[in-house]
Design a protein around this motif. Structure first.
Motif, PDB file in Angstrom:
ATOM      1  N   TRP A   1      24.490 -35.149 -17.469  1.00  0.00           N
ATOM      2  CA  TRP A   1      25.341 -36.324 -17.361  1.00  0.00           C
ATOM      3  C   TRP A   1      24.832 -37.478 -18.215  1.00  0.00           C
ATOM      4  CZ3 TRP A   1      30.131 -36.231 -16.085  1.00  0.00           C
ATOM      5  CH2 TRP A   1      30.607 -35.239 -15.224  1.00  0.00           C
ATOM      6  N   ASN A   2      23.533 -37.561 -18.439  1.00  0.00           N
ATOM      7  CA  ASN A   2      23.002 -38.615 -19.296  1.00  0.00           C
ATOM      8  C   ASN A   2      23.592 -38.505 -20.705  1.00  0.00           C
ATOM      9  OD1 ASN A   2      21.163 -40.911 -19.528  1.00  0.00           O
ATOM     10  ND2 ASN A   2      20.047 -39.599 -20.957  1.00  0.00           N
ATOM     11  N   SER A   3      23.750 -37.281 -21.192  1.00  0.00           N
ATOM     12  CA  SER A   3      24.362 -37.071 -22.513  1.00  0.00           C
ATOM     13  C   SER A   3      25.834 -37.473 -22.509  1.00  0.00           C
ATOM     14  CB  SER A   3      24.204 -35.612 -22.941  1.00  0.00           C
ATOM     15  OG  SER A   3      22.852 -35.325 -23.212  1.00  0.00           O
ATOM     16  N   VAL A   4      26.498 -37.280 -21.381  1.00  0.00           N
ATOM     17  CA  VAL A   4      27.889 -37.726 -21.257  1.00  0.00           C
ATOM     18  C   VAL A   4      27.931 -39.253 -21.295  1.00  0.00           C
ATOM     19  CG1 VAL A   4      29.928 -37.800 -19.752  1.00  0.00           C
ATOM     20  CG2 VAL A   4      28.627 -35.666 -19.996  1.00  0.00           C
ATOM     21  N   GLY A   5      27.039 -39.902 -20.567  1.00  0.00           N
ATOM     22  CA  GLY A   5      26.988 -41.361 -20.567  1.00  0.00           C
ATOM     23  C   GLY A   5      26.711 -41.927 -21.942  1.00  0.00           C
ATOM     24  N   ALA A   6      25.904 -41.200 -22.708  1.00  0.00           N
ATOM     25  CA  ALA A   6      25.567 -41.646 -24.063  1.00  0.00           C
ATOM     26  C   ALA A   6      26.762 -41.564 -24.999  1.00  0.00           C
ATOM     27  CB  ALA A   6      24.402 -40.825 -24.607  1.00  0.00           C
ATOM     28  N   TYR A   7      27.787 -40.791 -24.634  1.00  0.00           N
ATOM     29  CA  TYR A   7      29.005 -40.750 -25.451  1.00  0.00           C
ATOM     30  C   TYR A   7      29.523 -42.174 -25.648  1.00  0.00           C
ATOM     31  CZ  TYR A   7      33.650 -39.601 -27.148  1.00  0.00           C
ATOM     32  OH  TYR A   7      34.780 -39.510 -27.930  1.00  0.00           O
ATOM     33  N   ASN A   8      29.409 -42.974 -24.610  1.00  0.00           N
ATOM     34  CA  ASN A   8      29.913 -44.342 -24.644  1.00  0.00           C
ATOM     35  C   ASN A   8      28.830 -45.382 -24.920  1.00  0.00           C
ATOM     36  OD1 ASN A   8      30.383 -46.942 -22.721  1.00  0.00           O
ATOM     37  ND2 ASN A   8      32.291 -46.310 -23.716  1.00  0.00           N
ATOM     38  N   ALA A   9      27.625 -45.144 -24.402  1.00  0.00           N
ATOM     39  CA  ALA A   9      26.609 -46.201 -24.424  1.00  0.00           C
ATOM     40  C   ALA A   9      25.366 -45.866 -25.238  1.00  0.00           C
ATOM     41  CB  ALA A   9      26.216 -46.538 -22.987  1.00  0.00           C
ATOM     42  N   GLY A  10      25.296 -44.701 -25.826  1.00  0.00           N
ATOM     43  CA  GLY A  10      24.110 -44.317 -26.581  1.00  0.00           C
ATOM     44  C   GLY A  10      22.934 -44.005 -25.662  1.00  0.00           C
ATOM     45  N   PHE A  11      21.807 -43.663 -26.269  1.00  0.00           N
ATOM     46  CA  PHE A  11      20.626 -43.250 -25.513  1.00  0.00           C
ATOM     47  C   PHE A  11      19.568 -44.334 -25.379  1.00  0.00           C
ATOM     48  CE2 PHE A  11      22.258 -39.057 -26.888  1.00  0.00           C
ATOM     49  CZ  PHE A  11      22.260 -38.404 -25.663  1.00  0.00           C
ATOM     50  N   SER A  12      19.815 -45.514 -25.885  1.00  0.00           N
ATOM     51  CA  SER A  12      18.827 -46.585 -25.856  1.00  0.00           C
ATOM     52  C   SER A  12      18.455 -46.961 -24.420  1.00  0.00           C
ATOM     53  CB  SER A  12      19.398 -47.806 -26.575  1.00  0.00           C
ATOM     54  OG  SER A  12      18.611 -48.940 -26.360  1.00  0.00           O
ATOM     55  N   LYS A  13      17.212 -47.331 -24.221  1.00  0.00           N
ATOM     56  CA  LYS A  13      16.736 -47.781 -22.906  1.00  0.00           C
ATOM     57  C   LYS A  13      17.529 -49.010 -22.454  1.00  0.00           C
ATOM     58  CE  LYS A  13      13.735 -48.014 -19.474  1.00  0.00           C
ATOM     59  NZ  LYS A  13      13.957 -47.198 -18.306  1.00  0.00           N
ATOM     60  N   ARG A  14      17.859 -49.892 -23.393  1.00  0.00           N
ATOM     61  CA  ARG A  14      18.558 -51.123 -23.023  1.00  0.00           C
ATOM     62  C   ARG A  14      20.005 -50.878 -22.579  1.00  0.00           C
ATOM     63  NH1 ARG A  14      22.152 -52.897 -26.652  1.00  0.00           N
ATOM     64  NH2 ARG A  14      21.947 -52.009 -28.713  1.00  0.00           N
ATOM     65  N   THR A  15      20.564 -49.695 -22.897  1.00  0.00           N
ATOM     66  CA  THR A  15      21.943 -49.389 -22.484  1.00  0.00           C
ATOM     67  C   THR A  15      21.991 -48.456 -21.273  1.00  0.00           C
ATOM     68  OG1 THR A  15      22.119 -47.538 -24.038  1.00  0.00           O
ATOM     69  CG2 THR A  15      22.847 -49.706 -24.824  1.00  0.00           C
ATOM     70  N   GLU A  16      20.853 -48.299 -20.608  1.00  0.00           N
ATOM     71  CA  GLU A  16      20.775 -47.380 -19.469  1.00  0.00           C
ATOM     72  C   GLU A  16      21.788 -47.722 -18.371  1.00  0.00           C
ATOM     73  OE1 GLU A  16      17.379 -45.623 -16.436  1.00  0.00           O
ATOM     74  OE2 GLU A  16      16.786 -46.873 -18.120  1.00  0.00           O
ATOM     75  N   ASN A  17      21.946 -48.999 -18.046  1.00  0.00           N
ATOM     76  CA  ASN A  17      22.893 -49.385 -17.007  1.00  0.00           C
ATOM     77  C   ASN A  17      24.329 -49.081 -17.429  1.00  0.00           C
ATOM     78  OD1 ASN A  17      23.380 -50.526 -14.379  1.00  0.00           O
ATOM     79  ND2 ASN A  17      24.287 -52.263 -15.459  1.00  0.00           N
ATOM     80  N   ALA A  18      24.660 -49.375 -18.673  1.00  0.00           N
ATOM     81  CA  ALA A  18      26.009 -49.069 -19.177  1.00  0.00           C
ATOM     82  C   ALA A  18      26.266 -47.568 -19.134  1.00  0.00           C
ATOM     83  CB  ALA A  18      26.174 -49.599 -20.601  1.00  0.00           C
ATOM     84  N   ARG A  19      25.242 -46.782 -19.442  1.00  0.00           N
ATOM     85  CA  ARG A  19      25.360 -45.322 -19.387  1.00  0.00           C
ATOM     86  C   ARG A  19      25.662 -44.876 -17.961  1.00  0.00           C
ATOM     87  NH1 ARG A  19      21.324 -44.893 -22.524  1.00  0.00           N
ATOM     88  NH2 ARG A  19      19.726 -44.498 -20.964  1.00  0.00           N
ATOM     89  N   ARG A  20      24.940 -45.416 -17.000  1.00  0.00           N
ATOM     90  CA  ARG A  20      25.161 -45.051 -15.583  1.00  0.00           C
ATOM     91  C   ARG A  20      26.578 -45.388 -15.129  1.00  0.00           C
ATOM     92  NH1 ARG A  20      20.285 -47.813 -13.514  1.00  0.00           N
ATOM     93  NH2 ARG A  20      18.626 -46.504 -14.290  1.00  0.00           N
ATOM     94  N   ILE A  21      27.046 -46.570 -15.509  1.00  0.00           N
ATOM     95  CA  ILE A  21      28.404 -46.992 -15.138  1.00  0.00           C
ATOM     96  C   ILE A  21      29.434 -46.044 -15.755  1.00  0.00           C
ATOM     97  CG2 ILE A  21      30.133 -48.812 -15.485  1.00  0.00           C
ATOM     98  CD1 ILE A  21      27.728 -50.825 -15.245  1.00  0.00           C
ATOM     99  N   TYR A  22      29.239 -45.705 -17.011  1.00  0.00           N
ATOM    100  CA  TYR A  22      30.162 -44.799 -17.695  1.00  0.00           C
ATOM    101  C   TYR A  22      30.153 -43.410 -17.041  1.00  0.00           C
ATOM    102  CZ  TYR A  22      32.631 -42.446 -21.462  1.00  0.00           C
ATOM    103  OH  TYR A  22      33.548 -41.723 -22.177  1.00  0.00           O
ATOM    104  N   ILE A  23      28.984 -42.913 -16.703  1.00  0.00           N
ATOM    105  CA  ILE A  23      28.870 -41.609 -16.035  1.00  0.00           C
ATOM    106  C   ILE A  23      29.697 -41.619 -14.751  1.00  0.00           C
ATOM    107  CG2 ILE A  23      27.287 -40.102 -14.754  1.00  0.00           C
ATOM    108  CD1 ILE A  23      25.119 -40.947 -16.878  1.00  0.00           C
ATOM    109  N   GLN A  24      29.594 -42.673 -13.972  1.00  0.00           N
ATOM    110  CA  GLN A  24      30.354 -42.751 -12.718  1.00  0.00           C
ATOM    111  C   GLN A  24      31.857 -42.752 -12.975  1.00  0.00           C
ATOM    112  OE1 GLN A  24      29.053 -42.182  -9.724  1.00  0.00           O
ATOM    113  NE2 GLN A  24      27.203 -41.893 -10.953  1.00  0.00           N
ATOM    114  N   LYS A  25      32.290 -43.441 -14.010  1.00  0.00           N
ATOM    115  CA  LYS A  25      33.721 -43.452 -14.354  1.00  0.00           C
ATOM    116  C   LYS A  25      34.207 -42.046 -14.715  1.00  0.00           C
ATOM    117  CE  LYS A  25      33.977 -48.184 -16.136  1.00  0.00           C
ATOM    118  NZ  LYS A  25      34.181 -49.001 -17.348  1.00  0.00           N
TER     119      LYS A  25
END
Length: 146
Positions: A111-135
């Motif tokens: 799921w982290n790779s799915v979240g990175a589709y929208n927010a990338g893999f950067s440490k600073r975008t971790e929260n955005a990745r989590r939000i996107y994963i939930q969506k």
């Protein structure tokens, strides 16, 4: 007349269904996951467009069903991507499948790779990745979503 209106409302899902199947098969990515991402990204609107701004200045643009970000254009140059053909629904889904499969190849099928589709893999975008994963999970696991 009511039947025609209902048919027209369903047409986009029917029309694009084979795009998700074809791209998913080619890139070994779940067609259902691709469609869930497209649902979150564009509400399945093939003409969706978004501008990403920082300090009032446009830094990138997102195009089509999968909201392909313009920052990918250089890496996708072998596919001759441009601001016109990126709106072609099946081409757009294929590009999105390529991005997602690249994430899976570099960071695992998770799921982290799915979240990175929208927010990338950067440490600073971790929260955005989590939000996107939930969506995406909300759409993907909805019992009415096919």
């Amino acid at each position: 007349m009511k039947k025609l209106a209902v048919l027209l409302m369903l047409a986009p899902n029917v029309t694009f269904a084979f795009c998700f199947e074809e791209a998913g098969q080619h890139y070994n990515v779940s067609p259902k996951l691709l469609k869930a991402i497209a649902t979150v990204e564009s509400s399945l609107n093939p003409n969706a467009y978004n501008e990403n701004k920082r300090n009032g200045k446009v830094v990138s643009r997102d195009f089509g069903l999968m909201q392909i970000n313009s920052t990918w254009f250089n890496r996708l140059s072998e596919f001759n991507v441009n601001e016109k053909n990126v709106y072609e629904p099946c081409f757009n889904v294929s590009l999105g499948a390529w991005v997602l499969s690249s994430n899976f190849a570099s960071h695992g099928h998770n799921w982290n790779s799915v979240g990175a589709y929208n927010a990338g893999f950067s440490k600073r975008t971790e929260n955005a990745r989590r939000i996107y994963i939930q969506k995406v999970k909300k759409v993907y696991y909805d019992p009415n979503f096919k």
